[in-house]
Each structure stands twice: as structure tokens, then as C-alpha cells.
Write a protein that holds these residues in place. Structure first.
Motif, mmCIF file in Angstrom:
data_model
loop_
_atom_site.group_PDB
_atom_site.id
_atom_site.type_symbol
_atom_site.label_atom_id
_atom_site.label_comp_id
_atom_site.label_asym_id
_atom_site.label_seq_id
_atom_site.Cartn_x
_atom_site.Cartn_y
_atom_site.Cartn_z
ATOM 1 N N ILE A 29 0.972 -1.195 -0.022
ATOM 2 C CA ILE A 29 -0.011 -0.035 0.033
ATOM 3 C C ILE A 29 1.058 1.242 0.024
ATOM 4 N N ASP A 30 0.778 2.280 -0.971
ATOM 5 C CA ASP A 30 1.519 3.128 -1.120
ATOM 6 C C ASP A 30 1.057 4.625 -0.746
ATOM 7 N N VAL A 31 -0.064 4.700 -0.197
ATOM 8 C CA VAL A 31 -0.762 5.897 0.168
ATOM 9 C C VAL A 31 -0.770 5.914 1.806
ATOM 10 N N ALA A 32 -1.023 7.113 2.293
ATOM 11 C CA ALA A 32 -0.776 7.307 3.760
ATOM 12 C C ALA A 32 -2.573 6.940 4.227
ATOM 13 N N SER A 33 -3.248 7.065 3.210
ATOM 14 C CA SER A 33 -4.952 6.587 3.669
ATOM 15 C C SER A 33 -4.806 5.198 4.207
ATOM 16 N N GLY A 34 -4.085 4.387 3.432
ATOM 17 C CA GLY A 34 -3.960 3.094 3.845
ATOM 18 C C GLY A 34 -3.246 2.756 5.101
ATOM 19 N N ASP A 64 -6.472 -14.121 7.683
ATOM 20 C CA ASP A 64 -7.633 -13.862 8.753
ATOM 21 C C ASP A 64 -7.735 -12.534 9.100
ATOM 22 N N CYS A 65 -6.913 -11.727 8.737
ATOM 23 C CA CYS A 65 -6.817 -10.190 9.479
ATOM 24 C C CYS A 65 -6.842 -9.166 8.369
ATOM 25 N N PHE A 66 -6.186 -9.468 7.175
ATOM 26 C CA PHE A 66 -6.090 -8.564 6.171
ATOM 27 C C PHE A 66 -7.005 -8.523 5.083
ATOM 28 N N GLU A 67 -6.611 -10.024 4.649
ATOM 29 C CA GLU A 67 -7.607 -10.183 3.334
ATOM 30 C C GLU A 67 -9.225 -10.524 3.733
ATOM 31 N N THR A 68 -9.621 -10.437 4.891
ATOM 32 C CA THR A 68 -11.153 -10.523 5.311
ATOM 33 C C THR A 68 -11.492 -9.101 5.692
ATOM 34 N N PHE A 69 -10.630 -8.098 5.785
ATOM 35 C CA PHE A 69 -10.861 -6.718 6.219
ATOM 36 C C PHE A 69 -11.587 -6.121 5.330
ATOM 37 N N PRO A 70 -12.885 -5.397 5.717
ATOM 38 C CA PRO A 70 -13.496 -4.522 4.492
ATOM 39 C C PRO A 70 -13.101 -3.267 4.584
ATOM 40 N N PHE A 71 -12.321 -2.903 3.649
ATOM 41 C CA PHE A 71 -11.922 -1.516 3.459
ATOM 42 C C PHE A 71 -12.932 -0.425 3.313
ATOM 43 N N PRO A 72 -12.864 0.837 3.809
ATOM 44 C CA PRO A 72 -14.026 1.555 3.271
ATOM 45 C C PRO A 72 -14.117 1.798 1.726
ATOM 46 N N ARG A 73 -15.054 2.439 1.314
ATOM 47 C CA ARG A 73 -15.364 2.528 -0.080
ATOM 48 C C ARG A 73 -14.340 3.660 -0.501
ATOM 49 N N ASP A 74 -13.698 3.703 -1.499
ATOM 50 C CA ASP A 74 -12.779 5.098 -2.033
ATOM 51 C C ASP A 74 -11.819 5.494 -0.943
ATOM 52 N N TRP A 75 -11.205 4.309 -0.127
ATOM 53 C CA TRP A 75 -10.214 4.668 0.602
ATOM 54 C C TRP A 75 -8.880 5.275 0.159
ATOM 55 N N ARG A 76 -8.434 4.830 -0.968
ATOM 56 C CA ARG A 76 -7.287 5.422 -1.663
ATOM 57 C C ARG A 76 -7.275 6.764 -2.166
ATOM 58 N N VAL A 77 -8.371 7.228 -2.046
ATOM 59 C CA VAL A 77 -8.493 8.806 -2.636
ATOM 60 C C VAL A 77 -9.302 9.552 -1.543
ATOM 61 N N ARG A 132 -11.252 8.828 14.003
ATOM 62 C CA ARG A 132 -12.328 9.519 13.365
ATOM 63 C C ARG A 132 -12.425 9.519 11.933
ATOM 64 N N ALA A 133 -11.225 9.775 11.359
ATOM 65 C CA ALA A 133 -11.361 9.814 9.735
ATOM 66 C C ALA A 133 -11.783 8.298 9.263
ATOM 67 N N VAL A 134 -11.200 7.438 9.875
ATOM 68 C CA VAL A 134 -11.511 6.076 9.541
ATOM 69 C C VAL A 134 -13.169 5.570 9.561
ATOM 70 N N LEU A 135 -13.391 6.138 10.805
ATOM 71 C CA LEU A 135 -15.096 5.793 11.195
ATOM 72 C C LEU A 135 -15.715 6.735 10.127
ATOM 73 N N VAL A 136 -15.536 7.905 10.106
ATOM 74 C CA VAL A 136 -16.386 8.839 8.982
ATOM 75 C C VAL A 136 -16.046 7.799 7.483
ATOM 76 N N ALA A 137 -14.958 7.571 7.195
ATOM 77 C CA ALA A 137 -14.753 7.047 5.947
ATOM 78 C C ALA A 137 -15.951 5.716 5.609
ATOM 79 N N TYR A 138 -16.451 5.122 6.771
ATOM 80 C CA TYR A 138 -17.131 4.038 6.571
ATOM 81 C C TYR A 138 -18.620 4.407 6.788
ATOM 82 N N GLY A 139 -18.706 5.758 7.083
ATOM 83 C CA GLY A 139 -20.055 6.518 7.295
ATOM 84 C C GLY A 139 -20.659 6.321 8.505
#
Length: 170
Positions: A29-34, A64-77, A132-139
Motif C-alpha cells: 500500500i503506497d498511500v498514507a490513507s492505507g 484472517d486479518c487483512f484479506e477479510t478486512f472490509p476497507f471503506p469505499r474509496d479509501w485510496r483517494v 475518527r477519519a476511518v469511522l467517517v470513511a465507513y459512514g
């Protein structure tokens, strides 16, 4: 990247072009959002729920931890996630250089409720901003409004894990 076996949750940026030990989990992952998402308590709670353990320490397994984790929509941008991740990385690196300590010593101080060093206080504030930013990214604005430092967030573990699980399922 993070250590496969760890007591304190710490994600780090590592340089490319090196071969790392199998004890280091490397994320492409090459972005700070990740980074912000992986360093967040949301991902930590997910990992602590689905990972195995060795003694009382987490044993992070990507399947078990990364591949199953549901990243928020549009997290890369997501600009808020990106800014929160960059700010955290910058302050954390400066604190480590200033004090001549690595991640383990820094996070031992971070998790000590009696520690009031200005670097630690600022890092805790930035960690709460990441959460907070992560929680907001999930809505999940309701949880974001209540997100606080780790000592207050622990009671919300089940609630956050439930939100993440519901997001993953539907």
C-alpha cells in the motif's frame, strides 16, 4: 508493515527493494490513507478479533486479518484519511528521532496512562483523529463523534467490531 507477533499495535512504513523476515507482514500500500486504516483502532480491533494469539500477544495472519478486512469505499483517494495518516507518520517519526527511541519504546509510553509528554499527548490526539477519519470513511458518523483516546475507546470494542462485521456482510 507490522510485526506478525506484537503486544502493542504499531504499523510502520518500510522502504521497498528489501527482503523482510517472514515475521514482518508487508502490505503493498503506497498511500498514507492505507496506513491510517491499518494503524486505526478499527483495524486493530478487527485483527484482535480474528487473529490467533501467542501467550497474550497478537499473532497477525494476513489471511484472517487483512484479506477479510472490509476497507471503506474509496479509501485510496480519501483526502481526510490521507491527511490524518501523513500527520501521524510525521509526528511519530519526529518524536522517535527527538527521543532516540524506536516504535516499542514509543508505544510503551503511548499506552502508559500516566505519560504526559507533549509528543505522546500529540500522538494520542493524532491517533484519535485517524480513528475518527476511518469511522467517517465507513459512514459511521455516530461512532466518530464519540471516538476518544484508547483508554475511553476500549468499552466500545464490541460496538465497533459489530459495525465492521455488519459492513463486511452487507
Amino acid at each position: 508493515a507490522l510485526s506478525r507477533h506484537q503486544h502493542r499495535w504499531a504499523v510502520a512504513r518500510l522502504p521497498t527493494g528489501l527482503i523482510y523476515s517472514e515475521g514482518v507482514v508487508v502490505f503493498a500500500i503506497d498511500v498514507a490513507s492505507g496506513f491510517a486504516i491499518l494503524q486505526s483502532r478499527v483495524h486493530e480491533l478487527w485483527a484482535r478479533t480474528f487473529a490467533s494469539t501467542i501467550k497474550d500477544d497478537l499473532r497477525y495472519t494476513p489471511t484472517d486479518c487483512f484479506e477479510t478486512f472490509p476497507f471503506p469505499r474509496d479509501w485510496r483517494v480519501d483526502r481526510e484519511l490521507e491527511a490524518a495518516g501523513e500527520a501521524y507518520l510525521t509526528v511519530r517519526a519526529a518524536a522517535m528521532v527527538r527521543r532516540g527511541e524506536g516504535l516499542t519504546k514509543l508505544y510503551n509510553r503511548f499506552h502508559d496512562p500516566d505519560q504526559r509528554d507533549p509528543d505522546i499527548v500529540e500522538l494520542r490526539e493524532l491517533h484519535a483523529a485517524i480513528d475518527r477519519a476511518v469511522l467517517v470513511a465507513y459512514g459511521w458518523h455516530d461512532l466518530a463523534e464519540r471516538a476518544a483516546c484508547e483508554f475511553e475507546l476500549e468499552h466500545a470494542r464490541v460496538e465497533v467490531a459489530g459495525h465492521v462485521a455488519r459492513h463486511a456482510l452487507g
